[in-house]
Design an enzyme around this catalytic site. Structure first.
Site, mmCIF file in Angstrom:
data_model
loop_
_atom_site.group_PDB
_atom_site.id
_atom_site.type_symbol
_atom_site.label_atom_id
_atom_site.label_comp_id
_atom_site.label_asym_id
_atom_site.label_seq_id
_atom_site.Cartn_x
_atom_site.Cartn_y
_atom_site.Cartn_z
ATOM 1 N N CYS A 199 0.835 -1.209 0.000
ATOM 2 C CA CYS A 199 0.000 0.000 0.000
ATOM 3 C C CYS A 199 0.864 1.251 0.000
ATOM 4 O O CYS A 199 0.358 2.352 -0.184
ATOM 5 C CB CYS A 199 -0.965 0.021 1.188
ATOM 6 N N CYS B 150 -3.803 -0.972 9.716
ATOM 7 C CA CYS B 150 -3.109 0.322 9.757
ATOM 8 C C CYS B 150 -2.556 0.590 11.163
ATOM 9 O O CYS B 150 -1.488 1.189 11.309
ATOM 10 C CB CYS B 150 -4.047 1.445 9.345
#
Ligand code: FES
Length: 143
Positions: free
Chosen positions: A35, A104
């Site tokens: 990502c 995250c």
């Protein structure tokens, strides 16, 4: 229910402890190639206590909110207390994250551990490598 809690939005819009520390005693950097999110954590440590902490996050809003909250949670704490902070603790303090954004918060936990590991390395302090997770490229998915 809103996708993100008010606390998440607050830490995303007004992140705490953003920046770097030129005289940091430990710097951690974790990221994910998939990502592209990168988190850098700077620690100022004196007498085993985290006196100051700053972060730089190039990444999604959840990663920014997680790193902001994590800095608040470890500031003024001992190294051992900071190492005990898990991504689950960060998520709980944020009032939750959507399931597909939980990864995250893992970056926040790992960036703290990475910075402490760097501090240990700089000062010749022994540690068990098992306590410091390797960077895991699969821990962060494109969403
Ligand atoms: Fe990779 Fe949030 S940290 S999408």
């Amino acid at each position: 229910m809103a996708l993100y809690s008010e606390t998440v939005m607050d830490h995303f819009m007004n992140p705490r402890n953003v920046g770097s520390l030129e005289d940091a005693d430990g710097v951690g950097r974790v990221g994910n190639a998939k990502c592209g999110d990168i988190m850098k954590m700077y620690l100022k440590i004196r007498d085993n206590v985290i006196e100051d902490v700053k972060f730089e996050t190039f990444g999604c809003g959840s990663a920014i909110a997680s790193s902001s909250m994590a800095t608040e949670m470890v500031k003024g704490k001992t190294i051992d207390e900071a190492l005990a902070v898990t991504n689950k603790d960060v998520v709980a303090a944020l009032g939750g994250l959507p399931d597909y954004k939980l990864h995250c918060s893992v970056l926040a936990e790992e960036s703290i551990k990475s910075a402490v590991k760097n501090y240990y390395d700089r000062n010749g302090i022994a540690y068990d490598p098992k306590d410091f997770p390797e960077e895991d490229e699969d821990s962060c998915r494109m969403v």
